[in-house]
Design an enzyme around this catalytic site. Structure first.
Site, PDB file in Angstrom:
ATOM      1  N   SER A 144      12.714 -51.681 -18.413  1.00  0.00           N
ATOM      2  CA  SER A 144      13.568 -51.902 -17.602  1.00  0.00           C
ATOM      3  C   SER A 144      13.608 -53.546 -17.475  1.00  0.00           C
ATOM      4  CB  SER A 144      13.090 -51.523 -16.151  1.00  0.00           C
ATOM      5  OG  SER A 144      13.612 -52.152 -15.043  1.00  0.00           O
ATOM      6  N   TYR A 157       6.657 -49.189 -10.034  1.00  0.00           N
ATOM      7  CA  TYR A 157       7.720 -49.007 -11.046  1.00  0.00           C
ATOM      8  C   TYR A 157       7.432 -50.182 -12.094  1.00  0.00           C
ATOM      9  CZ  TYR A 157      12.486 -48.633 -13.307  1.00  0.00           C
ATOM     10  OH  TYR A 157      13.477 -48.470 -14.024  1.00  0.00           O
TER      11      TYR A 157
HETATM   12  N1  LIG Z   1      19.542 -46.577 -13.785  1.00  0.00           N
HETATM   13  C1  LIG Z   1      18.869 -47.844 -13.934  1.00  0.00           C
HETATM   14  O1  LIG Z   1      19.561 -48.718 -13.170  1.00  0.00           O
HETATM   15  C2  LIG Z   1      17.799 -48.057 -14.914  1.00  0.00           C
HETATM   16  C3  LIG Z   1      17.564 -49.595 -14.794  1.00  0.00           C
HETATM   17  C4  LIG Z   1      16.258 -49.858 -15.716  1.00  0.00           C
HETATM   18  C5  LIG Z   1      15.642 -48.861 -16.327  1.00  0.00           C
HETATM   19  N2  LIG Z   1      16.008 -47.508 -16.117  1.00  0.00           N
HETATM   20  C6  LIG Z   1      15.343 -46.558 -16.905  1.00  0.00           C
HETATM   21  O2  LIG Z   1      15.945 -45.654 -17.631  1.00  0.00           O
HETATM   22  C7  LIG Z   1      15.426 -44.301 -17.878  1.00  0.00           C
HETATM   23  C8  LIG Z   1      16.612 -43.274 -17.374  1.00  0.00           C
HETATM   24  O3  LIG Z   1      16.985 -43.459 -16.063  1.00  0.00           O
HETATM   25  P1  LIG Z   1      18.232 -42.888 -15.389  1.00  0.00           P
HETATM   26  O4  LIG Z   1      18.779 -44.136 -14.421  1.00  0.00           O
HETATM   27  O5  LIG Z   1      18.953 -42.426 -16.507  1.00  0.00           O
HETATM   28  O6  LIG Z   1      17.491 -41.921 -14.433  1.00  0.00           O
HETATM   29  P2  LIG Z   1      18.045 -40.469 -14.200  1.00  0.00           P
HETATM   30  O7  LIG Z   1      17.415 -40.327 -12.791  1.00  0.00           O
HETATM   31  O8  LIG Z   1      19.507 -40.224 -14.076  1.00  0.00           O
HETATM   32  O9  LIG Z   1      17.357 -39.574 -15.314  1.00  0.00           O
HETATM   33  C9  LIG Z   1      15.923 -39.341 -15.530  1.00  0.00           C
HETATM   34  C10 LIG Z   1      15.759 -38.171 -16.077  1.00  0.00           C
HETATM   35  O10 LIG Z   1      14.336 -38.013 -16.238  1.00  0.00           O
HETATM   36  C11 LIG Z   1      13.809 -36.772 -15.794  1.00  0.00           C
HETATM   37  N3  LIG Z   1      12.475 -36.572 -15.659  1.00  0.00           N
HETATM   38  C12 LIG Z   1      11.789 -37.033 -14.590  1.00  0.00           C
HETATM   39  N4  LIG Z   1      10.563 -36.965 -14.579  1.00  0.00           N
HETATM   40  C13 LIG Z   1      10.549 -36.284 -15.693  1.00  0.00           C
HETATM   41  C14 LIG Z   1       9.074 -35.523 -16.390  1.00  0.00           C
HETATM   42  N5  LIG Z   1       8.071 -35.575 -15.547  1.00  0.00           N
HETATM   43  N6  LIG Z   1       9.344 -34.873 -17.285  1.00  0.00           N
HETATM   44  C15 LIG Z   1      10.672 -34.804 -17.872  1.00  0.00           C
HETATM   45  N7  LIG Z   1      11.763 -35.079 -17.464  1.00  0.00           N
HETATM   46  C16 LIG Z   1      11.513 -35.981 -16.153  1.00  0.00           C
HETATM   47  C17 LIG Z   1      14.483 -36.312 -14.656  1.00  0.00           C
HETATM   48  O11 LIG Z   1      14.864 -34.799 -14.488  1.00  0.00           O
HETATM   49  C18 LIG Z   1      16.048 -36.782 -14.873  1.00  0.00           C
HETATM   50  O12 LIG Z   1      16.848 -36.108 -15.814  1.00  0.00           O
HETATM   51  C19 LIG Z   1      14.264 -44.302 -16.899  1.00  0.00           C
HETATM   52  O13 LIG Z   1      13.130 -44.398 -17.552  1.00  0.00           O
HETATM   53  C20 LIG Z   1      14.555 -45.504 -16.089  1.00  0.00           C
HETATM   54  O14 LIG Z   1      13.395 -45.958 -15.506  1.00  0.00           O
HETATM   55  C21 LIG Z   1      16.934 -47.110 -15.362  1.00  0.00           C
END
Ligand SMILES: NC(=O)c1ccc[n+]([C@@H]2O[C@H](COP(=O)([O-])OP(=O)(O)OC[C@H]3O[C@@H](n4cnc5c(N)ncnc54)[C@H](O)[C@@H]3O)[C@@H](O)[C@H]2O)c1
Length: 253
Positions: A144, A157
């Site tokens: 991130s 985080y």
């Molecule tokens: N959306 C953003 O703005 C953003 C920004 C920077 C980084 N990220 C990173 O990108 C990645 C995806 O984020 P997103 O926005 O798609 O989130 P999201 O919540 O839409 O998807 C995350 C998925 O991870 C799954 N998950 C959570 N805990 C789990 C576990 N213990 N075992 C297996 N699966 C698990 C959830 O069920 C969900 O389907 C994350 O690592 C997040 O930190 C997201």
């Protein structure tokens, strides 16, 4: 035009939602057989069904990425089903508690570490073991912008996402001569269920998130998936150990 990951097998954690779901779909449409890992069975089924409807090949497994035995078993099952593992995108994660460090409980902190950091570690460990015997492979970890800079109110985080970059760089160097490449993506504010949940916490947080993107809009999960696709493809053959910003200019300020 040739498909980017034709004939490859890709495992995507967090494949039931957001960035992981878009990544699984894009890899399938670009010729990969996809193994969708998530802790939500329902969301896995939605991803797998939607890929199947568009003619792609996908199977899913309900796994908690913080449980090493479950992770090891699902990678074995993926290889049993598809015969190989070429690409892995580790996207499973949680946003963790929003609290100043002085108010954060050890329990809340540890949960974020268990899923975001330990989860990425155990996935990488077993993905690397599966790939190194074949002499090739590509892993992409979701860090991130909070993996580069301090983020008030998101200490847990932020710590885990800094840790993901440390794991990525270390694994890239350890595996550099093995044919296995390891990179990270640092997304900005991407319009997914995780971000929507943060924005729902109040107008002030929502406004801060919206203003975080110099490009003037939130990112789309599909835009992050494109970066993961390229990093996992043979077109990125010289690229290992990097953290790629996919953030509309956010970290350039
Ligand atoms: N959306 C953003 O703005 C953003 C920004 C920077 C980084 N990220 C990173 O990108 C990645 C995806 O984020 P997103 O926005 O798609 O989130 P999201 O919540 O839409 O998807 C995350 C998925 O991870 C799954 N998950 C959570 N805990 C789990 C576990 N213990 N075992 C297996 N699966 C698990 C959830 O069920 C969900 O389907 C994350 O690592 C997040 O930190 C997201």
């Amino acid at each position: 035009m040739a498909k980017m990951v034709s004939g490859k097998v890709a495992l995507v954690t967090g494949g039931g939602s957001g960035i992981g779901r878009e990544t699984a779909s894009l890899f399938a449409s670009e010729g990969a057989r996809v193994w969708v890992v998530d802790c939500s069975q329902e969301s896995i089924e939605e991803t797998v069904t939607s890929i199947g409807k568009r003619g792609g090949i996908a199977q899913g497994a309900c796994v908690d990425v913080s449980d090493e035995a479950e992770v090891e078993a699902t990678i074995e099952n993926c290889i049993r089903a598809y015969g190989q593992l070429d690409c892995a995108v580790n996207s499973a994660g949680i946003s963790g508690p929003q609290a100043l460090l002085k108010d954060l409980t050890l329990e809340e902190f540890s949960r974020a570490v268990a899923i975001n950091l330990n989860g990425t570690f155990v996935c990488m460990k077993h993905e690397i073991r599966a790939m190194e015997s074949t002499g090739h492979g590509a892993i992409v970890n979701l860090s991130s912008g909070a993996g580069w800079i301090g983020t008030p109110g998101l200490g847990a985080y932020c710590a885990t996402k800094h840790g993901v970059l440390g794991l990525t760089k270390t694994a890239a160097l350890e595996m550099a001569r093995s044919g296995v490449r390891v990179n990270a993506i640092c997304p900005g504010s991407i319009d997914t269920p995780m971000l929507q949940a943060s924005m729902a916490q109040g107008e002030a947080i929502s406004a801060m998130i919206r203003s975080s993107m110099p490009i003037g809009r939130l990112g789309e999960a599909s835009e992050v998936a494109e970066a993961a696709l390229w990093l996992c493809s043979d077109r990125a053959s010289l690229v290992t150990g990097i953290s790629m910003a996919v953030d509309g200019g956010a970290v350039s300020r």
